[in-house]
Design a protein around this motif. Sequence first.
Motif, PDB file in Angstrom:
ATOM      1  N   ASP A   1      -3.909   4.339  -6.561  1.00 42.15           N
ATOM      2  CA  ASP A   1      -4.849   4.626  -5.469  1.00 42.15           C
ATOM      3  C   ASP A   1      -5.549   3.379  -4.939  1.00 42.15           C
ATOM      4  N   SER A   2      -6.083   2.564  -5.829  1.00 42.28           N
ATOM      5  CA  SER A   2      -6.857   1.404  -5.389  1.00 42.28           C
ATOM      6  C   SER A   2      -5.987   0.410  -4.619  1.00 42.28           C
ATOM      7  N   CYS A   3      -4.764   0.224  -5.048  1.00 46.43           N
ATOM      8  CA  CYS A   3      -3.852  -0.706  -4.354  1.00 46.43           C
ATOM      9  C   CYS A   3      -3.385  -0.109  -3.028  1.00 46.43           C
ATOM     10  N   ARG A   4      -3.095   1.196  -3.040  1.00 45.89           N
ATOM     11  CA  ARG A   4      -2.625   1.861  -1.817  1.00 45.89           C
ATOM     12  C   ARG A   4      -3.685   1.790  -0.717  1.00 45.89           C
ATOM     13  N   GLU A   5      -4.941   2.036  -1.080  1.00 45.70           N
ATOM     14  CA  GLU A   5      -6.023   1.994  -0.094  1.00 45.70           C
ATOM     15  C   GLU A   5      -6.118   0.622   0.550  1.00 45.70           C
ATOM     16  N   VAL A   6      -6.122  -0.422  -0.270  1.00 46.49           N
ATOM     17  CA  VAL A   6      -6.236  -1.780   0.255  1.00 46.49           C
ATOM     18  C   VAL A   6      -5.020  -2.127   1.105  1.00 46.49           C
ATOM     19  N   PHE A   7      -3.823  -1.782   0.638  1.00 42.80           N
ATOM     20  CA  PHE A   7      -2.597  -2.081   1.393  1.00 42.80           C
ATOM     21  C   PHE A   7      -2.632  -1.408   2.762  1.00 42.80           C
ATOM     22  N   ILE A   8      -2.978  -0.145   2.791  1.00 40.70           N
ATOM     23  CA  ILE A   8      -3.005   0.594   4.065  1.00 40.70           C
ATOM     24  C   ILE A   8      -4.046   0.011   5.007  1.00 40.70           C
ATOM     25  N   LEU A   9      -5.228  -0.275   4.494  1.00 38.77           N
ATOM     26  CA  LEU A   9      -6.290  -0.787   5.360  1.00 38.77           C
ATOM     27  C   LEU A   9      -5.962  -2.179   5.904  1.00 38.77           C
ATOM     28  N   VAL A  10      -5.418  -3.055   5.058  1.00 42.09           N
ATOM     29  CA  VAL A  10      -5.140  -4.428   5.499  1.00 42.09           C
ATOM     30  C   VAL A  10      -3.847  -4.498   6.301  1.00 42.09           C
TER      31      VAL A  10
ATOM     32  N   LEU B   1      -5.598   8.563   7.314  1.00 37.20           N
ATOM     33  CA  LEU B   1      -5.908   9.523   6.252  1.00 37.20           C
ATOM     34  C   LEU B   1      -4.664  10.148   5.638  1.00 37.20           C
ATOM     35  N   VAL B   2      -3.642  10.412   6.444  1.00 35.68           N
ATOM     36  CA  VAL B   2      -2.430  11.004   5.873  1.00 35.68           C
ATOM     37  C   VAL B   2      -1.747  10.007   4.947  1.00 35.68           C
ATOM     38  N   ARG B   3      -1.836   8.733   5.268  1.00 34.58           N
ATOM     39  CA  ARG B   3      -1.272   7.717   4.383  1.00 34.58           C
ATOM     40  C   ARG B   3      -2.122   7.537   3.126  1.00 34.58           C
ATOM     41  N   LEU B   4      -3.419   7.641   3.265  1.00 33.36           N
ATOM     42  CA  LEU B   4      -4.287   7.492   2.096  1.00 33.36           C
ATOM     43  C   LEU B   4      -4.142   8.645   1.120  1.00 33.36           C
ATOM     44  N   CYS B   5      -4.118   9.863   1.647  1.00 31.19           N
ATOM     45  CA  CYS B   5      -4.125  11.014   0.736  1.00 31.19           C
ATOM     46  C   CYS B   5      -2.757  11.657   0.575  1.00 31.19           C
ATOM     47  N   GLY B   6      -1.813  11.366   1.458  1.00 34.89           N
ATOM     48  CA  GLY B   6      -0.476  11.913   1.309  1.00 34.89           C
ATOM     49  C   GLY B   6      -0.388  13.409   1.540  1.00 34.89           C
ATOM     50  N   ASN B   7      -1.314  13.969   2.271  1.00 36.84           N
ATOM     51  CA  ASN B   7      -1.352  15.407   2.479  1.00 36.84           C
ATOM     52  C   ASN B   7      -1.821  15.670   3.911  1.00 36.84           C
ATOM     53  N   ALA B   8      -0.942  16.231   4.727  1.00 39.27           N
ATOM     54  CA  ALA B   8      -1.248  16.413   6.147  1.00 39.27           C
ATOM     55  C   ALA B   8      -2.424  17.363   6.377  1.00 39.27           C
TER      56      ALA B   8
ATOM     57  N   ALA C   1     -13.894   7.475   7.711  1.00 38.79           N
ATOM     58  CA  ALA C   1     -12.716   8.195   7.222  1.00 38.79           C
ATOM     59  C   ALA C   1     -12.426   7.842   5.767  1.00 38.79           C
ATOM     60  N   VAL C   2     -12.481   6.563   5.442  1.00 42.66           N
ATOM     61  CA  VAL C   2     -12.206   6.132   4.066  1.00 42.66           C
ATOM     62  C   VAL C   2     -13.253   6.704   3.120  1.00 42.66           C
ATOM     63  N   LYS C   3     -14.496   6.723   3.531  1.00 38.93           N
ATOM     64  CA  LYS C   3     -15.547   7.293   2.679  1.00 38.93           C
ATOM     65  C   LYS C   3     -15.315   8.785   2.428  1.00 38.93           C
ATOM     66  N   HIS C   4     -14.869   9.506   3.444  1.00 39.15           N
ATOM     67  CA  HIS C   4     -14.548  10.923   3.254  1.00 39.15           C
ATOM     68  C   HIS C   4     -13.349  11.077   2.319  1.00 39.15           C
TER      69      HIS C   4
ATOM     70  N   ARG D   1      -5.911  10.068  16.538  1.00 40.70           N
ATOM     71  CA  ARG D   1      -4.549   9.870  16.007  1.00 40.70           C
ATOM     72  C   ARG D   1      -4.531   8.748  14.962  1.00 40.70           C
ATOM     73  N   ARG D   2      -5.221   7.656  15.255  1.00 40.58           N
ATOM     74  CA  ARG D   2      -5.276   6.530  14.318  1.00 40.58           C
ATOM     75  C   ARG D   2      -5.967   6.947  13.017  1.00 40.58           C
TER      76      ARG D   2
END
Length: 170
Positions: free
Chosen positions: A112-121, A18-25, A60-63, A12-13
Amino acid sequence: MAFEKLFERHSRRIYNLLVRLCGNAALAEDLTQETFLTAYQRLSDWRGVGALSTWLCGIAVKHHLAARRKTHFTQSLDTLELSADRTSDPLERYTEREAVLALDSAIAALPDSCREVFILVRLQEMRYREVADLLGIPLGTVQSRLARATALLQNSLSPLPQKGAERHAL
């Protein structure tokens, strides 16, 4: 059997990340499956340094990054998890839902680059160093991207002035 429990505990986590990173369920579901397939194949590679969940998030992030390199996909959030209703007041529930939708929309609109960092941190609560290592970027870049993401979110979520507010102020 043990891997099933690992999947049940962390899937689930990973999916939410991933849904937040890519925006596509649908893509997030596929990437979640790929993440756990990779984890199963490379479980012997995990050295026990750090949390297992951090290692899974890294896979997950690498994928996600690999999928992003291959295709351009739209930024639509198909699913939304709302916290359990804490009140029966429909106006309060509506207001909370609107705030969550506005935040998710603002996060999806980040570069993308900012979204990834924001979501991860901020959402996955990973340490700056973990994010830097995971994304293969310097620690200072993590900090600057997070600061930029925060500034962009604050700007996009700041309330708009109401019509006629100038007249009432006079």
